[in-house]
Design a protein around this motif. Structure first.
Motif, short mmCIF file in Angstrom:
data_model
loop_
_atom_site.label_atom_id
_atom_site.label_comp_id
_atom_site.label_asym_id
_atom_site.label_seq_id
_atom_site.Cartn_x
_atom_site.Cartn_y
_atom_site.Cartn_z
N GLN A 1 -50.17 66.44 -30.86
CA GLN A 1 -50.28 66.28 -29.27
C GLN A 1 -49.20 65.08 -29.24
OE1 GLN A 1 -53.79 66.56 -27.44
NE2 GLN A 1 -52.97 65.67 -25.59
N PRO A 2 -47.96 65.41 -28.55
CA PRO A 2 -47.30 64.07 -28.01
C PRO A 2 -47.88 63.61 -26.88
CG PRO A 2 -46.51 66.53 -27.24
CD PRO A 2 -47.73 66.68 -28.28
N VAL A 3 -47.58 62.08 -27.10
CA VAL A 3 -48.60 61.44 -26.06
C VAL A 3 -47.56 60.27 -25.22
CG1 VAL A 3 -50.67 61.56 -27.29
CG2 VAL A 3 -49.06 59.68 -27.93
N TYR B 1 -42.22 57.33 -20.84
CA TYR B 1 -43.34 58.22 -19.97
C TYR B 1 -44.70 58.36 -20.86
CZ TYR B 1 -39.28 59.64 -17.34
OH TYR B 1 -38.18 59.61 -16.49
N GLN B 2 -45.71 58.21 -19.94
CA GLN B 2 -47.05 58.44 -20.53
C GLN B 2 -47.21 60.01 -20.39
OE1 GLN B 2 -49.14 56.34 -22.44
NE2 GLN B 2 -50.37 58.34 -22.82
N LEU B 3 -47.49 60.58 -21.50
CA LEU B 3 -47.64 62.08 -21.44
C LEU B 3 -49.22 62.33 -21.15
CD1 LEU B 3 -45.24 62.97 -24.26
CD2 LEU B 3 -44.47 62.84 -21.98
N ASP B 4 -49.42 62.79 -19.90
CA ASP B 4 -51.11 62.99 -19.65
C ASP B 4 -51.62 64.09 -20.03
OD1 ASP B 4 -50.60 60.84 -17.84
OD2 ASP B 4 -49.53 62.02 -16.49
N VAL C 1 -45.51 69.55 -20.88
CA VAL C 1 -46.41 68.27 -20.99
C VAL C 1 -46.14 67.84 -19.53
CG1 VAL C 1 -46.52 67.65 -23.48
CG2 VAL C 1 -44.61 66.82 -21.79
N ALA C 2 -47.42 67.29 -18.76
CA ALA C 2 -47.33 66.95 -17.76
C ALA C 2 -47.44 65.24 -17.63
CB ALA C 2 -48.73 67.07 -16.82
N ALA C 3 -46.22 64.62 -16.91
CA ALA C 3 -46.43 63.17 -16.90
C ALA C 3 -45.60 62.69 -15.59
CB ALA C 3 -45.44 62.81 -18.19
N ALA C 4 -46.10 61.88 -15.02
CA ALA C 4 -45.30 61.21 -13.71
C ALA C 4 -45.02 62.00 -12.83
CB ALA C 4 -44.11 60.52 -14.28
N GLY C 5 -45.82 63.20 -12.39
CA GLY C 5 -45.65 64.23 -11.39
C GLY C 5 -44.48 65.19 -11.84
N PHE D 1 -42.67 68.27 -18.20
CA PHE D 1 -41.39 68.46 -19.16
C PHE D 1 -41.35 69.33 -20.39
CE2 PHE D 1 -41.88 64.01 -17.81
CZ PHE D 1 -40.74 63.71 -17.23
N HIS D 2 -40.49 70.16 -20.70
CA HIS D 2 -40.35 70.89 -21.77
C HIS D 2 -39.68 70.52 -22.98
CE1 HIS D 2 -41.50 74.46 -19.04
NE2 HIS D 2 -40.95 73.51 -18.24
#
Length: 80
Positions: free
Chosen positions: A20-22, A31-34, A54-58, A61-62
């Protein structure tokens, strides 16, 4: 999707035998990967390429990960 195709640095954890990328470092920004919203694997030659959304900072990202070379790539991004 805005295509990027740039190498990135990723910190990841392993939960229940799954990577899991974080955290992502891209263009000198962290970027904190939410949330991992999807994950699948494709096979290209001998390589199994992991695709993560992954969702991060609104943003969404692929990310691509090649476990043979241990390289991460930012394939693209989408604004939410």
């Amino acid at each position: 999707m805005t295509e990027i195709h740039e190498p990135v640095q990723i910190a990841s954890t392993f939960r229940q035998r799954r990577m899991q990328p974080v955290l992502m470092l891209w263009r000198d920004r962290q970027y904190q990967l939410d949330e991992v919203t999807s994950h699948h694997v494709t096979v290209i030659g001998a390589a199994r390429i992991h695709h993560f959304a992954v969702a991060a900072a609104g943003n969404l990202f692929h990310l691509l990960f090649n476990p043979t070379t241990f390289e991460w790539w930012l394939d693209g991004t989408e604004a939410h």
